[in-house]
Design a protein around this motif. Structure first.
Motif, short mmCIF file in Angstrom:
data_model
loop_
_atom_site.label_atom_id
_atom_site.label_comp_id
_atom_site.label_asym_id
_atom_site.label_seq_id
_atom_site.Cartn_x
_atom_site.Cartn_y
_atom_site.Cartn_z
N ASN A 7 -22.15 -15.45 14.04
CA ASN A 7 -21.15 -14.57 13.43
C ASN A 7 -19.74 -15.09 13.60
O ASN A 7 -18.79 -14.51 13.04
N ASP A 58 -18.29 -17.88 12.53
CA ASP A 58 -17.70 -18.38 11.29
C ASP A 58 -17.32 -17.24 10.36
O ASP A 58 -16.27 -17.29 9.69
N LYS A 59 -18.15 -16.21 10.31
CA LYS A 59 -17.82 -15.06 9.47
C LYS A 59 -16.52 -14.40 9.91
O LYS A 59 -15.68 -14.03 9.09
N GLU A 60 -16.36 -14.27 11.20
CA GLU A 60 -15.14 -13.67 11.73
C GLU A 60 -13.92 -14.53 11.43
O GLU A 60 -12.83 -14.03 11.14
N HIS A 74 -13.59 -16.50 8.83
CA HIS A 74 -13.28 -16.32 7.41
C HIS A 74 -12.52 -15.02 7.16
O HIS A 74 -11.56 -14.98 6.38
N GLU A 75 -12.95 -13.96 7.82
CA GLU A 75 -12.27 -12.68 7.66
C GLU A 75 -10.85 -12.74 8.20
O GLU A 75 -9.92 -12.18 7.60
N GLU A 135 -19.49 -26.03 6.83
CA GLU A 135 -20.53 -25.06 6.47
C GLU A 135 -21.35 -25.55 5.28
O GLU A 135 -22.58 -25.37 5.25
#
Length: 481
Positions: free
Chosen positions: A169, A171-173, A175-176, A300
């Motif tokens: 998670n 990388d998702k954070e 990006h956000e 990614e």
């Protein structure tokens, strides 16, 4: 041996770093390829995963590596078995020395968490509230908070699963977070335009468009992980002839820690040349935060195309298989960030509405604080007034004490000070007490003994009877008591 971020990300990394660090034998034409001179490599520094328990995670892994039994099991454990917790059960067979050290590490980590929790409570104003450490420790899933003293199988299982999940998670954070950064930057630009007049806004918009065009004017960016991109690294970074490009040789040259895998950091290092085409820290139009986001996007993308078992590592076999695909030989063009806006207009609208609500809440809180401040100032004024009144009352009492004191009598020589007695008014029907009343002393010649006046009231001082017509006699004179 260093434990990389990729190792910590998944359990397979644990196994990979315990293999021999010898490079895979390669076949190279030494007449065409310049082999780098052998140098003694220093162990690479441990990579910070960004997790708040990164230090604890790396220390646990370092001590587990020292146990020979655990290392051997790690070589023979399948990735799925690791995920199911079978590797964690091998902790029961770890040496006593390692288990003791792991117990100590866990106690230190629990103590650190409790300190952090207490500090958080203090900051939030909960000084007078009892801290339920057990309840708060539940939010830290990477250890068993019910047993804060010893490191057990459950602790290792939790640690592996938590690290894997958290880093998936991560990388998702990121990006956000980047999306919020871009929207805030655009919001501030729009707010700045509102403060300008028409001519100023026109100039600012022209300058903004000029910077965008200037940033977009850069050399072609190769598709990350493609043959063209890797050949460019081979030629410019490695100093080798692009006609002699060999995937296996390339892999071993850039497997900097020699563990047989490309981890995330090693992959990202391959994109530096591409990023330098787009971003220059000395240029006004280039944002270095955007450069790091572009690097993340490239990494990614390669992981999605090459990492077949999704362990966040690229093995030599996975890399060689990818070099034979059509996407490697004939890739599509790569779209950079300026061609892929991080947010939509709808997201931007929601973001600005959220900022407006936050601003409104802050204004309400500010007004409430201002009201409280005014109330406190009013109370302070009242206290100051009461203080002044109290001081005035004290000063008045001091003055009264000074006026009620008898005047000081100055005596010269051996003279007896004259004492002035003030008769006090008596209530009606009371006579003065003659026993306490004394007349001032008379002259010696004027004193008449009381006995003489009482026994011979009609005799003179020489003993002769006094006539009533005697001129020296005083008729009706009062007797001396």
């Amino acid at each position: 041996m260093s434990w990389t971020k990729g190792f910590i990300t998944s359990c397979l990394v644990l196994a990979s770093l315990l293999y021999s660090s010898e490079a895979v034998p390669i076949s190279v034409d030494k007449t065409k390829v310049k082999i780098p001179e052998e140098t003694v490599q220093q162990p690479p520094q441990s990579v910070d995963t960004g997790l708040h328990y990164d230090r604890y995670l790396r220390e646990v892994i370092d001590f587990l590596e020292k146990d020979q039994h655990f290392r051997e099991k790690l070589h023979n454990t399948d990735m799925e078995d690791i995920k199911q917790g079978k590797l964690a059960k091998e902790l029961d067979f770890v040496s006593h020395h390692v288990r003791t050290k792991l117990d100590e590490l866990k106690r230190q980590e629990v103590s650190r968490l409790r300190t952090l929790i207490k500090a958080k409570q203090d900051i939030e104003g909960g000084n007078d509230m009892a801290v339920d450490h057990q309840a708060l420790l539940k939010q830290f899933e990477y250890l068993n908070h019910m047993n804060p003293h010893t490191f057990e199988v459950e602790d290792l299982d939790r640690l592996i699963k938590s690290a894997t999940n958290d880093l998936e998670n991560f990388d998702k954070e990121r990006h956000e977070e980047f999306k919020r950064y871009e929207m805030m930057k655009e919001h501030e630009r729009r707010e700045h335009l509102k403060t300008l007049d028409e001519e100023g806004r026109k100039k600012e918009e022209e300058h903004y468009e000029e910077m965008r065009k200037k940033h977009a004017d850069h050399p072609k960016v190769n598709h990350p992980g493609s043959q063209d991109q890797l050949k460019e690294v081979w030629e410019e970074a490695d100093g080798l002839d692009p006609e002699d490009f060999d995937p296996k040789t390339f892999f071993n040259l850039h497997d900097t820690n020699g563990d047989g895998f490309f981890d995330e950091q090693e992959l990202e290092a391959l994109f530096t040349k591409e990023l330098e085409k787009i971003y220059d820290p000395t240029n006004e139009e280039d944002d270095m935060v955007e450069m790091e986001e572009e690097r993340l996007r490239m990494r990614e993308h390669v992981m999605n195309e090459v990492d077949a078992n999704k362990d966040r590592l690229v093995s030599l076999d996975e890399f060689l298989i990818a070099t034979k695909k059509k996407e490697f030989l004939e890739p599509d063009s790569w779209e950079t960030l300026e061609q892929n806006q991080a947010y939509t207009e709808e997201e931007m609208r929601e973001f600005e509405e959220h900022l407006a609500r936050q601003e409104e809440d802050l204004n309400l809180k500010s007004a409430d604080l201002q009201k409280q401040r005014e109330e406190l100032e009013k109370q302070q004024e009242q206290l100051n007034a009461q203080k002044i009144e109290l001081q005035q009352a004290v000063e008045h009492m001091e003055r009264l004490k000074k006026t009620e004191q008898p005047p000081e009598v100055h005596v010269e020589g051996n003279a007896v000070p004259e004492v002035v007695l003030h008769e006090q008014a008596l209530p009606p029907g009371h006579q003065p007490d003659s026993s306490n009343h004394q007349e001032p002393p008379a002259a010696q010649n004027d004193i008449v003994p009381q006995e003489l006046t009482q026994e011979h009231p009609n005799q003179s001082q020489d003993g002769q009877p006094m006539s009533q017509n005697d001129p020296n006699s005083v008729h009706g004179a009062p007797q001396v008591p």
